[in-house]
Design a protein around this motif. Sequence first.
Motif, PDB file in Angstrom:
ATOM      1  N   CYS A 439       6.260   5.789 -25.165  1.00 17.33           N
ATOM      2  CA  CYS A 439       6.162   5.434 -23.745  1.00 17.33           C
ATOM      3  C   CYS A 439       7.058   4.239 -23.529  1.00 17.33           C
ATOM      4  O   CYS A 439       6.787   3.169 -24.007  1.00 17.33           O
ATOM      5  N   CYS A 479       7.879  10.645 -18.777  1.00 12.83           N
ATOM      6  CA  CYS A 479       6.550  10.275 -19.172  1.00 12.83           C
ATOM      7  C   CYS A 479       5.583  10.534 -18.084  1.00 12.83           C
ATOM      8  O   CYS A 479       5.945  10.059 -16.811  1.00 12.83           O
ATOM      9  N   CYS A 481       2.085   8.741 -18.037  1.00  6.20           N
ATOM     10  CA  CYS A 481       1.132   7.943 -18.159  1.00  6.20           C
ATOM     11  C   CYS A 481       0.647   7.229 -16.938  1.00  6.20           C
ATOM     12  O   CYS A 481       1.442   7.354 -16.032  1.00  6.20           O
TER      13      CYS A 481
END
Length: 1016
Positions: A439, A479, A481
């Motif tokens: 990440c 990503c 996250c």
Amino acid sequence: MNTKKTVFLLSTFLFLAFACRQTKQESDKNDNNTHEVIILSDFENKSSLEIWDGSISLSNEFPAHGKNGIKLSDADGGSLWIESKKLPKDWSAYELLKFDIYNPSVQLYYAQILIVDELASDEQVALKGQAYDWNKVFLNTGWNHIEFKLQTAMVTEGDRPLALDKIRKFRLSFGAVGHPIYVDNLRLVSGDESNETASEVNPADCRVVIENRHVYPMLAGPVEKIKRSPEIVQLRKQADAAVSKLEKEVALAEMQGYQMLYPRIPLITANIGMGIRSKLVWFQNEDEETKILEYVIASCAAAVKEIEVLLSAGITDIEVPAPENDLKPQTFFVPPLPTVSKLKIEDGFYRNELGEPVYIFSMLQINEGPLMDYFAPFNHRTESYTVGGGSRYDIESSPVYEAFHKYDNTHRIGWDGWCGHLIKDRWAMGGKKEDVVICLESPDIRKAVLEYMKLHQKEWANDPKLLYNIMAYELQYICYCERSQKMFHDWLKSKYSNISALNQIWNTQYKSFAVIEAPATYAGRPVDDINRAAWYDWSNFNTRRFTDYMKWIKTEMRKYDNVTPICAGGTSSMLHSSNSITGIDEEMIINEVDDVILNESHSSPIFSDLLLSLSEKRKVMVDPEMGGGTHGLLLQFLHGKSDISKWWWASAPSSEYLQMNESSLPHSKTISLAAIDEVLKISLDIRRLGNEIAEFTASEPEIAIFYSKTNMLQMPPKMVKAGKTPYVEAVYDIWEGARCLGARVGFVSENQIKKGKLEKFKLLLVPAAKYMIPEVTAAIIKYIKDGGTALVIPESFTFDQYARDHDATPKLGIAITGVTYPAIIGEGEKVQNYDQSFSQKIIYGDSQKKITALNKDIFEGSTVLPIFSSEGIAQSIDPGPHEVLATFEDGKPAIIHGQIGNGNLYYLAVPLKAHDYHLLLSPIVEKIDLKRSVVGIASDGGLVYGAEVRAVERKLDYLVYASNLTSEAIEFNLKGLGVSLGEMTNLRNLKVADTQKIILAPHEEKMFKIAKISFP
Ligand SMILES: [Zn+2]
């Protein structure tokens, strides 16, 4: 003896059922010299096929042993394979799995061999590499005797040996090769085999030893026993003599002060053919050797003749300067390779000290040796892996690896597709097999990336050898996250200001930005029921944040090196259906990150046209690893690459990835010596003709294809992994159809249109841009009204960027009353879109095919009215005030022409194929008065198609290039458009041509200078 007994017992019952077994001990020799064989299948009778599945039949055509073998064939051209789950299970006591394959084709193959043991489930085999599963069965032309070493075989994942005592499945797959393949005598062997079980082997056959991941193909031998024909012996002598003669002549000419780079090329190809290639089994047969020797004899003789003319004042059709002429020392003089550190970048070109454009051509991996007379050193470019702080080859030693294992927040979240070179996953080539997918938002990753940069900057910072530094290429990133979600919220907030504005567009009821979840992906693509508006915003956001990350990395790199140009990206993602999951927007990267434009997007010049167009400033374009064979190399420079590193010239053949040898110039069976000759000539020509080549990209194109980021991001989720979309397909087809009009073709992006760039173009091509930003639609309509010309391919203008019904075609004066979809395409779109819309009637089925032009507008006065054909969707159109230029067989409108304001609209009811676009665009560009001086005219009187022919005007002459894109010869005439053409010189061989008739051999590329007859 004990082991042997066990083997015997274990396999006895299997032997009775399926196998024929022989065990022998030769008592007159010592005990070690024992041999042991189990015949798994000798394919002698029909019953031996019972344990096999596949495209198989018994055949007596090519038996390796006994009277019969097995023939793999498929009348429909499908894949060939053979598989058994009923072989004896215990292979553990044997050294080799042996079998024989006859390949009747001149083509080489790399068949897949799958050996599965009982330790792995089918799913573990498919997803975790828990079987021996590689395309390691090399097949030369003719007989191949395969010896697979059992005791060292590992599963593909590389984490354990194959369980040889528990084999449950064996399979060979050959793909759709288009002809039969013959297999025979599958057996397990230890020690020397006796004649009873051994296959018949001719010394000239190919023996293939497979040892785990490595493959060693060689002549079966012994070499002394291979009989050569007297013809070959004679040819070898002649070739040796031809080489010696050329060497002598070259030495003489060099002593007289001549540069002999061109005449030396046949000596290089002779070394490849008679030296390097003579050691490779796929060239070690009389057919291939004859081709090589005949080529060597002819090419050396031709070069000798040229030198003799030079040294003897003989009659020649090329200009030879007089010895006292000190202005021009020599015909074909090639300037030395430029000193990299002295090159300057100015106005889109590398330039030498005189300010002249300079082109760089290097060959992976050549940095040393005699080829450096031809190629620039490969190490003039580097990939520094600064984006992810390491590569799949060295990540284990990077601080990023440590951080990845130490901190949870360092892992990529919510993404299960390819890691996009950040950093590696289980599919990655090279290094230890492990998922390390990072990440980029993680502070721990960012810190580690900087540490990696600090450790490795010595390798690139201020290296005077370097022309550019690639941060990392072929990147992708997405990503999900926490940090990504938060960044997305902020991005949405700045776009929409308040949540109700977003809810209106997304058709949602969010109370705040903070509760929004980014739209999910599964199996490497957006989920089926994705919110299309949300996906559009998320994928846009993803390009923004990834570009911002790269900008940050560049700033950090600049702390170590303030000089070397930096670049990143360069993928083919810009014209691939998966663009919305990549985070890649080359327009952003080129303008915000790149000092030089990175183009690593296969070999089609469409990407050069696109990437150059997306750049706001004129920049140098570089290709660090250009694949795609040896054809059309000059075209690559003519389309604007200033620096090409060609894939590739291997130092030795690869035994691990044998197919890679097919693309290595010295080793490839498909690359002829003549093709290598041409590559070497191009390396010299681009040094000689820098000024001329640069002329072709010096002025901007007048034709633009609409590049729509919106249509790259917005599509039904199922299409994301389809490779092409209607938009992408139309872009390729219209580009292909426009490239042979005798003029440059560029692109114009949505950003550029918003900034008013359309007014620079005489013709705009709108390729099936279904999802339109209303502001861009308005700008296109204004462009037409102001005097522009646009060709529109359906279903452009029918939805907005959020996939909401927003038909703008009425603004063009056109009413679409219905649409016919081919049944298959219709399915995917129906669910996603058409259930919620439309005033149009929708039909699924066969669409209209044949289109006939009428004698109007651009077709007026044509001797033969063109007929077009199409497939795909078809719109039913009410042309309103516009005129119908062509109709379908039922008389309905197929091509509409409308005069709108001062401009012209050409609207198609169906997408066409490339050649039909060429036929349609030819009269359109005549009408809009494109700036062209010389064009290529085919025998039918139209613009030549299949060869790209373009011209530019200079003060004293015209420059013309012609590149044959096909594998057929092409013939045409050059014609001046309102200008008279004088003497014509072929710039590649400096011969004067007395006619404007051009003949191009397959894939041939020529360049001419044509004198102007009267000067202004
Ligand atoms: Zn993340």
